[in-house]
Write a protein that holds these residues in place. Structure first.
Motif, PDB file in Angstrom:
ATOM      1  N   THR A  93       0.833  -1.208   0.000  1.00 43.71           N
ATOM      2  CA  THR A  93       0.000   0.000   0.000  1.00 43.71           C
ATOM      3  C   THR A  93       0.867   1.257   0.000  1.00 43.71           C
ATOM      4  OG1 THR A  93      -1.852  -1.091   1.111  1.00 43.71           O
ATOM      5  CG2 THR A  93      -1.716   1.306   1.307  1.00 43.71           C
ATOM      6  N   GLU A  94       1.930   1.245   0.800  1.00 41.49           N
ATOM      7  CA  GLU A  94       2.780   2.437   0.904  1.00 41.49           C
ATOM      8  C   GLU A  94       3.416   2.794  -0.427  1.00 41.49           C
ATOM      9  OE1 GLU A  94       6.707   4.085   3.368  1.00 41.49           O
ATOM     10  OE2 GLU A  94       5.953   2.049   3.712  1.00 41.49           O
ATOM     11  N   CYS A 100      -6.760   0.521 -12.768  1.00 46.65           N
ATOM     12  CA  CYS A 100      -7.110   1.208 -11.524  1.00 46.65           C
ATOM     13  C   CYS A 100      -7.255   2.708 -11.788  1.00 46.65           C
ATOM     14  CB  CYS A 100      -6.027   0.990 -10.465  1.00 46.65           C
ATOM     15  SG  CYS A 100      -5.473  -0.715 -10.321  1.00 46.65           S
ATOM     16  N   VAL A 101      -8.256   3.307 -11.190  1.00 47.03           N
ATOM     17  CA  VAL A 101      -8.509   4.743 -11.354  1.00 47.03           C
ATOM     18  C   VAL A 101      -8.328   5.434 -10.012  1.00 47.03           C
ATOM     19  CG1 VAL A 101     -10.144   6.518 -12.091  1.00 47.03           C
ATOM     20  CG2 VAL A 101     -10.106   4.279 -13.244  1.00 47.03           C
ATOM     21  N   LYS A 102      -7.553   6.490 -10.019  1.00 45.54           N
ATOM     22  CA  LYS A 102      -7.291   7.269  -8.799  1.00 45.54           C
ATOM     23  C   LYS A 102      -8.483   8.171  -8.480  1.00 45.54           C
ATOM     24  CE  LYS A 102      -3.932  10.638  -6.996  1.00 45.54           C
ATOM     25  NZ  LYS A 102      -2.710  11.403  -7.287  1.00 45.54           N
ATOM     26  N   ALA A 103      -8.678   8.435  -7.219  1.00 42.31           N
ATOM     27  CA  ALA A 103      -9.764   9.341  -6.797  1.00 42.31           C
ATOM     28  C   ALA A 103      -9.527  10.746  -7.317  1.00 42.31           C
ATOM     29  CB  ALA A 103      -9.862   9.345  -5.278  1.00 42.31           C
ATOM     30  N   ASN A 148      -7.183  -1.972  -4.074  1.00 44.67           N
ATOM     31  CA  ASN A 148      -8.334  -1.231  -3.543  1.00 44.67           C
ATOM     32  C   ASN A 148      -7.989  -0.399  -2.319  1.00 44.67           C
ATOM     33  OD1 ASN A 148     -10.830  -1.558  -5.075  1.00 44.67           O
ATOM     34  ND2 ASN A 148     -10.564  -3.760  -4.735  1.00 44.67           N
ATOM     35  N   THR A 149      -6.839  -0.653  -1.686  1.00 47.98           N
ATOM     36  CA  THR A 149      -6.412   0.201  -0.571  1.00 47.98           C
ATOM     37  C   THR A 149      -5.830   1.518  -1.071  1.00 47.98           C
ATOM     38  OG1 THR A 149      -4.145  -0.703  -0.433  1.00 47.98           O
ATOM     39  CG2 THR A 149      -5.876  -1.846   0.805  1.00 47.98           C
ATOM     40  N   VAL A 150      -5.563   1.608  -2.377  1.00 46.08           N
ATOM     41  CA  VAL A 150      -4.898   2.787  -2.947  1.00 46.08           C
ATOM     42  C   VAL A 150      -5.800   3.535  -3.925  1.00 46.08           C
ATOM     43  CG1 VAL A 150      -2.912   3.564  -4.321  1.00 46.08           C
ATOM     44  CG2 VAL A 150      -2.650   1.679  -2.686  1.00 46.08           C
ATOM     45  N   PHE A 151      -6.572   2.790  -4.717  1.00 48.48           N
ATOM     46  CA  PHE A 151      -7.314   3.403  -5.820  1.00 48.48           C
ATOM     47  C   PHE A 151      -8.818   3.390  -5.561  1.00 48.48           C
ATOM     48  CE2 PHE A 151      -3.313   1.964  -7.630  1.00 48.48           C
ATOM     49  CZ  PHE A 151      -2.906   3.103  -8.312  1.00 48.48           C
TER      50      PHE A 151
END
Length: 240
Positions: free
Chosen positions: A175-176, A237-240, A208-211
């Motif tokens: 995640t980091e 994956c799509v960023k917020a 899913n912990t990131v995106f």
């Protein structure tokens, strides 16, 4: 008429001996087949490029806007990079590879797609470790513009999220460190990644912990060596 087999180049690298080969298999038609080996391990073949191209098409399909800046992690035989450049919205593409030998194959046009990449002014090669650059957002992927943000990052280096080209790459899949890479994406930017294996639930959970949104796609293609079909996968994956 090409020889049935030719080793075009072989060089030492930090990961071991890497070689570029060309062969013809008459049963598979009148075409040259290009292969890359690392030691005794086959890394890629121009016979199997559907998923590498799908990495670009599936990833970029989720990107919004125009004048896109894109990073391709891993040059290989160039199929992901060339497929991405077919998207006319791209104004700039950085192809990051840790092996100077692989970049030189394209610059010297020893591989078929080198000429196409060299001729496209939107394309630029960056010699460096994708994984080192990915986890240092203050410097980032562009050696000419520290901290630059991108619309998409397309990654095809490791065999899968759990099978690594280099054991040191394992540290990226946390995640980091995925978050550090995501910091180099613009809002609603896309990270897409190729894998030789079917989608892995544990990796999807990690993404899913990131995106904000994560999808996985199974890409099916003909495999004449096995007399049937094979599959790879692409995570988008799509960023917020």
């Amino acid at each position: 008429m090409s020889f049935l087999f030719e080793e075009i180049d072989s060089q030492d690298s930090p990961l071991g001996e890497i070689s570029l080969r060309r062969r013809r298999i008459p049963a598979f038609g009148d075409r040259d087949i290009y292969e890359v080996k690392l030691g005794e391990e086959f890394l890629m073949s121009s016979m199997f490029v559907d998923a590498e191209e799908a990495l670009s098409t599936l990833g970029l399909a989720q990107v919004q806007g125009e004048n896109l800046s894109v990073v391709v992690g891993g040059l290989g035989l160039g199929y992901t990079a060339v497929a991405a450049l077919k998207d006319e919205r791209i104004s700039e593409q950085l192809v990051v590879d840790a092996l100077e030998t692989v970049i030189s194959w394209h610059q010297n046009e020893l591989v078929p797609l080198g000429k196409e990449l060299n001729a496209d002014k939107r394309n630029r090669y960056v010699l460096g470790s994708f994984f080192d650059l990915a986890i240092d957002p203050s410097t980032g992927f562009d050696p000419e513009h520290a901290g630059k943000k991108f619309d998409a990052i397309l990654l095809d280096i490791d065999h899968s999220p759990t099978e690594f080209l280099n054991p040191a790459n394992a540290d990226f899949y946390t995640t980091e460190n995925l978050s550090r890479m995501a910091a180099q994406l613009k809002s609603k930017g896309v990270f897409a990644m190729w894998s030789q294996n079917p989608p892995e639930d544990n990796f999807i959970a990690l993404l899913n912990t990131v995106f904000e949104r994560v999808e996985s796609h199974l890409v099916t293609f003909d495999n004449p060596f096995q007399g049937g079909k094979s599959t790879n996968s692409v995570y988008v994956c799509v960023k917020a």
